[in-house]
Design an enzyme around this catalytic site. Structure first.
Site, PDB file in Angstrom:
ATOM      1  N   GLY A 180      -2.505   8.207   9.119  1.00 36.63           N
ATOM      2  CA  GLY A 180      -2.019   9.088  10.170  1.00 36.63           C
ATOM      3  C   GLY A 180      -0.701   8.674  10.790  1.00 36.63           C
ATOM      4  O   GLY A 180      -0.323   9.179  11.846  1.00 36.63           O
TER       5      GLY A 180
ATOM      6  N   CYS B 281      -1.392  15.002   5.663  1.00 38.90           N
ATOM      7  CA  CYS B 281      -2.311  13.883   5.535  1.00 38.90           C
ATOM      8  C   CYS B 281      -1.621  12.735   4.816  1.00 38.90           C
ATOM      9  O   CYS B 281      -0.967  12.937   3.793  1.00 38.90           O
ATOM     10  CB  CYS B 281      -3.539  14.352   4.739  1.00 38.90           C
ATOM     11  N   CYS B 282      -1.780  11.530   5.362  1.00 45.47           N
ATOM     12  CA  CYS B 282      -1.307  10.321   4.677  1.00 45.47           C
ATOM     13  C   CYS B 282      -2.491   9.341   4.643  1.00 45.47           C
ATOM     14  O   CYS B 282      -3.638   9.763   4.668  1.00 45.47           O
ATOM     15  CB  CYS B 282      -0.085   9.743   5.388  1.00 45.47           C
ATOM     16  N   TYR B 283      -2.233   8.062   4.610  1.00 41.18           N
ATOM     17  CA  TYR B 283      -3.304   7.073   4.553  1.00 41.18           C
ATOM     18  C   TYR B 283      -4.045   6.948   5.887  1.00 41.18           C
ATOM     19  O   TYR B 283      -5.261   7.046   5.951  1.00 41.18           O
ATOM     20  CB  TYR B 283      -2.760   5.697   4.156  1.00 41.18           C
TER      21      TYR B 283
ATOM     22  N   PHE C 176      -6.333  10.102   5.517  1.00 38.60           N
ATOM     23  CA  PHE C 176      -7.382  10.208   4.510  1.00 38.60           C
ATOM     24  C   PHE C 176      -8.442   9.135   4.704  1.00 38.60           C
ATOM     25  O   PHE C 176      -9.623   9.363   4.420  1.00 38.60           O
ATOM     26  CB  PHE C 176      -6.787  10.123   3.097  1.00 38.60           C
TER      27      PHE C 176
END
Length: 110
Positions: free
Chosen positions: A72, A68-70, A97
Protein backbone atom coordinates in the site's frame (compact mmCIF):
# COMPACT_ATOMS: atom_id res chain seq x y z
CA UNK A 1 -12.25 5.87 2.52
CA UNK A 2 -11.04 9.43 2.73
CA UNK A 3 -12.08 12.27 0.48
CA UNK A 4 -9.75 14.83 -1.08
CA UNK A 5 -10.57 16.22 -4.51
CA UNK A 6 -6.98 16.97 -5.60
CA UNK A 7 -5.57 13.67 -4.37
CA UNK A 8 -6.27 9.98 -4.60
CA UNK A 9 -8.37 8.30 -1.94
CA UNK A 10 -7.53 5.41 0.33
CA UNK A 11 -9.51 2.17 0.29
CA UNK A 12 -9.46 -0.57 2.87
CA UNK A 13 -9.31 -4.20 1.76
CA UNK A 14 -12.78 -4.97 3.15
CA UNK A 15 -14.23 -2.00 1.22
CA UNK A 16 -12.66 -3.27 -2.01
CA UNK A 17 -14.03 -6.75 -1.39
CA UNK A 18 -17.52 -5.26 -1.03
CA UNK A 19 -17.41 -3.20 -4.25
CA UNK A 20 -15.85 -5.97 -6.34
CA UNK A 21 -19.04 -7.99 -6.09
CA UNK A 22 -20.80 -5.52 -8.42
CA UNK A 23 -17.70 -5.09 -10.66
CA UNK A 24 -17.93 -1.29 -10.44
CA UNK A 25 -14.19 -0.74 -9.81
CA UNK A 26 -11.14 -1.52 -11.93
CA UNK A 27 -8.22 -3.01 -9.98
CA UNK A 28 -4.73 -2.43 -11.32
CA UNK A 29 -1.79 -4.28 -9.79
CA UNK A 30 1.63 -2.65 -10.09
CA UNK A 31 3.70 -5.44 -8.52
CA UNK A 32 6.39 -7.25 -10.52
CA UNK A 33 5.51 -9.91 -13.10
CA UNK A 34 6.46 -12.88 -10.93
CA UNK A 35 4.44 -11.69 -7.94
CA UNK A 36 1.46 -10.90 -10.16
CA UNK A 37 1.67 -14.34 -11.81
CA UNK A 38 1.91 -16.10 -8.44
CA UNK A 39 -1.30 -14.52 -7.16
CA UNK A 40 -3.48 -11.46 -7.66
CA UNK A 41 -6.88 -10.06 -6.85
CA UNK A 42 -9.37 -11.69 -9.21
CA UNK A 43 -9.80 -9.64 -12.42
CA UNK A 44 -6.89 -7.32 -11.57
CA UNK A 45 -5.05 -5.80 -14.53
CA UNK A 46 -1.26 -5.97 -14.41
CA UNK A 47 -0.10 -2.39 -14.92
CA UNK A 48 3.54 -2.01 -15.96
CA UNK A 49 5.68 0.67 -17.53
CA UNK A 50 5.26 -1.21 -20.82
CA UNK A 51 1.45 -1.13 -20.89
CA UNK A 52 0.76 2.08 -18.95
CA UNK A 53 0.29 4.30 -22.01
CA UNK A 54 -2.17 1.82 -23.56
CA UNK A 55 -4.09 1.52 -20.30
CA UNK A 56 -4.42 5.31 -19.95
CA UNK A 57 -5.48 5.68 -23.60
CA UNK A 58 -8.05 2.86 -23.53
CA UNK A 59 -9.47 3.15 -20.00
CA UNK A 60 -12.76 4.70 -18.97
CA UNK A 61 -11.42 7.74 -17.11
CA UNK A 62 -14.62 7.96 -15.05
CA UNK A 63 -14.53 4.37 -13.82
CA UNK A 64 -13.20 4.07 -10.26
CA UNK A 65 -9.66 2.64 -10.26
CA UNK A 66 -8.02 0.93 -7.28
CA UNK A 67 -4.22 0.63 -7.37
CA UNK A 68 -2.72 -2.37 -5.61
CA UNK A 69 0.94 -2.94 -4.76
CA UNK A 70 2.64 -5.09 -2.11
CA UNK A 71 1.82 -3.16 1.07
CA UNK A 72 0.00 0.00 0.00
CA UNK A 73 2.96 2.37 -0.33
CA UNK A 74 3.98 2.40 -4.01
CA UNK A 75 0.32 2.38 -4.97
CA UNK A 76 -0.05 5.88 -3.55
CA UNK A 77 2.37 7.37 -6.08
CA UNK A 78 0.78 5.38 -8.90
CA UNK A 79 -2.69 6.51 -7.84
CA UNK A 80 -1.60 10.14 -7.83
CA UNK A 81 -0.09 9.66 -11.30
CA UNK A 82 -3.36 8.25 -12.65
CA UNK A 83 -5.19 11.29 -11.29
CA UNK A 84 -2.75 13.47 -13.19
CA UNK A 85 -3.76 11.54 -16.35
CA UNK A 86 -7.39 12.70 -15.93
CA UNK A 87 -8.81 9.69 -14.11
CA UNK A 88 -11.55 11.07 -11.88
CA UNK A 89 -11.73 8.54 -9.02
CA UNK A 90 -8.56 6.75 -7.95
CA UNK A 91 -7.83 4.79 -4.79
CA UNK A 92 -4.72 3.32 -3.22
CA UNK A 93 -5.39 -0.03 -1.55
CA UNK A 94 -4.24 0.26 2.06
CA UNK A 95 -2.26 -2.83 3.05
CA UNK A 96 -1.91 -3.85 -0.60
CA UNK A 97 -1.94 -7.41 -1.83
CA UNK A 98 -0.33 -8.60 1.40
CA UNK A 99 -3.38 -7.52 3.39
CA UNK A 100 -5.78 -8.82 0.71
CA UNK A 101 -4.10 -12.23 0.82
CA UNK A 102 -4.45 -12.37 4.63
CA UNK A 103 -8.13 -11.41 4.64
CA UNK A 104 -9.37 -13.03 1.41
CA UNK A 105 -7.18 -16.03 0.55
CA UNK A 106 -10.04 -17.53 -1.47
CA UNK A 107 -10.30 -14.45 -3.72
CA UNK A 108 -6.94 -14.80 -5.44
CA UNK A 109 -6.35 -15.73 -9.08
CA UNK A 110 -3.23 -17.42 -10.37
Amino acid sequence: MTDNQSSFKHMQVNDLHAVLENKSHVVVDIRDETSFSNGRITDAIHLTNENLADFVREADLDAPVVVCCYHGHSSQQAAQFLLSQDFTEVYSLDGGFTQWQLQYPDNISR
